[in-house]
Motif scaffolding. Structure first.
Motif, PDB file in Angstrom:
ATOM      1  N   LEU A  17       0.703  -1.494  -0.146  1.00  0.00           N
ATOM      2  CA  LEU A  17       0.289  -0.299  -0.604  1.00  0.00           C
ATOM      3  C   LEU A  17       1.153   1.458   0.201  1.00  0.00           C
ATOM      4  O   LEU A  17       0.540   2.743  -0.241  1.00  0.00           O
ATOM      5  N   ASN A  18       1.684   1.584   0.472  1.00  0.00           N
ATOM      6  CA  ASN A  18       2.746   2.306   0.710  1.00  0.00           C
ATOM      7  C   ASN A  18       4.137   2.777  -0.754  1.00  0.00           C
ATOM      8  O   ASN A  18       3.781   3.879  -1.319  1.00  0.00           O
ATOM      9  N   ARG A  19       4.470   1.110  -0.793  1.00  0.00           N
ATOM     10  CA  ARG A  19       5.247   1.308  -2.104  1.00  0.00           C
ATOM     11  C   ARG A  19       4.416   2.057  -3.333  1.00  0.00           C
ATOM     12  O   ARG A  19       5.125   2.605  -4.435  1.00  0.00           O
ATOM     13  N   PHE A  20       2.912   1.520  -3.321  1.00  0.00           N
ATOM     14  CA  PHE A  20       2.003   2.037  -4.562  1.00  0.00           C
ATOM     15  C   PHE A  20       1.810   2.969  -4.566  1.00  0.00           C
ATOM     16  O   PHE A  20       0.927   3.726  -5.314  1.00  0.00           O
ATOM     17  N   ARG A  21       1.926   3.764  -3.052  1.00  0.00           N
ATOM     18  CA  ARG A  21       1.604   4.934  -3.007  1.00  0.00           C
ATOM     19  C   ARG A  21      -0.208   5.477  -2.846  1.00  0.00           C
ATOM     20  O   ARG A  21      -0.605   6.129  -3.104  1.00  0.00           O
ATOM     21  N   ILE A  22      -0.488   4.515  -2.536  1.00  0.00           N
ATOM     22  CA  ILE A  22      -2.211   3.946  -2.308  1.00  0.00           C
ATOM     23  C   ILE A  22      -2.544   4.585  -0.975  1.00  0.00           C
ATOM     24  O   ILE A  22      -3.349   5.532  -0.767  1.00  0.00           O
ATOM     25  N   ILE A  23      -1.348   4.242  -0.052  1.00  0.00           N
ATOM     26  CA  ILE A  23      -0.739   5.424   1.410  1.00  0.00           C
ATOM     27  C   ILE A  23       0.083   5.009   2.006  1.00  0.00           C
ATOM     28  O   ILE A  23       1.176   4.494   1.654  1.00  0.00           O
ATOM     29  N   GLY A  27       0.400   7.418   6.793  1.00  0.00           N
ATOM     30  CA  GLY A  27      -1.213   6.750   7.049  1.00  0.00           C
ATOM     31  C   GLY A  27      -1.073   6.158   8.664  1.00  0.00           C
ATOM     32  O   GLY A  27      -2.011   5.349   8.743  1.00  0.00           O
ATOM     33  N   ALA A  28      -0.116   5.578   8.693  1.00  0.00           N
ATOM     34  CA  ALA A  28       0.177   4.491   9.485  1.00  0.00           C
ATOM     35  C   ALA A  28      -0.035   5.036  11.355  1.00  0.00           C
ATOM     36  O   ALA A  28      -0.334   4.676  12.056  1.00  0.00           O
ATOM     37  N   ILE A  29       0.026   6.529  11.214  1.00  0.00           N
ATOM     38  CA  ILE A  29      -0.775   6.911  11.982  1.00  0.00           C
ATOM     39  C   ILE A  29      -1.472   7.402  12.199  1.00  0.00           C
ATOM     40  O   ILE A  29      -2.090   6.773  13.173  1.00  0.00           O
ATOM     41  N   ALA A 203       2.897  -0.856  10.495  1.00  0.00           N
ATOM     42  CA  ALA A 203       4.148  -1.219  10.587  1.00  0.00           C
ATOM     43  C   ALA A 203       4.351  -1.796   9.464  1.00  0.00           C
ATOM     44  O   ALA A 203       5.283  -1.600   9.105  1.00  0.00           O
ATOM     45  N   GLY A 204       3.867  -2.994   8.306  1.00  0.00           N
ATOM     46  CA  GLY A 204       4.070  -2.698   6.860  1.00  0.00           C
ATOM     47  C   GLY A 204       4.395  -1.396   6.343  1.00  0.00           C
ATOM     48  O   GLY A 204       4.997  -0.689   5.436  1.00  0.00           O
ATOM     49  N   LEU A 205       2.902  -0.260   6.332  1.00  0.00           N
ATOM     50  CA  LEU A 205       3.407   0.667   6.161  1.00  0.00           C
ATOM     51  C   LEU A 205       5.050   1.862   6.327  1.00  0.00           C
ATOM     52  O   LEU A 205       5.743   2.654   4.851  1.00  0.00           O
ATOM     53  N   GLN A 206       5.357   1.526   7.365  1.00  0.00           N
ATOM     54  CA  GLN A 206       7.088   2.221   7.174  1.00  0.00           C
ATOM     55  C   GLN A 206       8.003   0.986   7.554  1.00  0.00           C
ATOM     56  O   GLN A 206       9.152   1.594   7.403  1.00  0.00           O
TER      57      GLN A 206
END
Length: 230
Positions: A17-23, A27-29, A203-206
């Motif tokens: 989700l972070n890699r493809f800039r979906i979130i 957003g993890a915050i 955690a995955g987002l970060q």
């Protein structure tokens, strides 16, 4: 097996989700705040009334304080031995002592243990152990090593009483032995279930598979400076 798949998939999902800039990583915050203000308090309200308090149940909190105390003395010894700077010592006194035993502890225990029998012990370990250490010990360390925060009894009290899970714990203690209405219990259970996937997606987002150069450089410079002294 399904718990391990859930952990890995949730971390991978957050990363994608972070890699493809979906979130975005920020957003993890929001997700962490959802767990902090909704999911984990739901667990506390759901599980605390079921706890049969005893000396045995308090052992996890006692162990937590013993481990953290010994770790703090070890860090101070190593800091003196290697002549760490005040900033490095202060950082180690926080990151090497305190732990996130709820956000990471619940997913890990859910993976390796069957059922929810561990939950009362985790709540005691987390709320009366690591969280109180975070509020009291953490505040003192920040004050000592930054000289910017003035520690007062009022500051510590506010920090403890305004922490959502701990506040819910105090409320839930008044309901020990009380069985909630099935509807209330079901609602709490649904929100409690979100703790693991939401915390792990956050955690995955970060998650970063490669450390940025700006993060590596300070550590490298510190290592070189310490090495040159010897």
């Amino acid at each position: 097996m399904e718990n391990i798949v859930l952990v890995l998939f949730s971390l991978f999902l957050g990363y994608i989700l972070n890699r493809f800039r979906i979130i975005q990583k920020d957003g993890a915050i929001a997700l962490n705040k959802f767990v902090l203000y909704v999911s984990f308090p739901a667990i506390v309200l759901l599980q605390t009334p079921k706890i049969n308090f005893s000396l045995e149940l308090m052992i996890p909190a006692i162990i937590a304080w013993i481990v953290m105390t010994l770790s703090a003395f070890l860090i101070l010894f190593l800091s003196k031995l290697f002549n760490f700077s005040k900033e490095v010592t202060g950082a180690l006194m926080l990151v090497a002592i305190l732990t996130n035993s709820s956000f990471l502890g619940i997913p890990m225990l859910s993976t390796y243990l069957v059922g929810q029998d561990f939950m009362p012990y985790l709540l005691i370990y987390d709320q009366f152990g690591t969280f109180l250490a975070f509020a009291v010990y953490g505040t003192f360390i920040v004050s000592i090593y930054t000289s910017k925060t003035k520690v007062t009894f009022k500051l510590i009290t506010i920090k403890v009483l305004t922490f959502p899970p701990f506040l819910c714990l105090i409320i839930a203690l008044f309901f020990v032995g009380v069985e909630f209405h099935p509807t209330i219990a079901k609602v709490l259970e649904i929100f409690a279930i979100t703790t693991v996937p939401v915390a792990l997606v956050a955690a995955g987002l970060q998650l970063q598979l490669i450390l940025p150069k700006e993060d590596i450089k300070p550590s490298y410079n510190t290592f070189i400076n310490q090495s040159l002294k010897y």
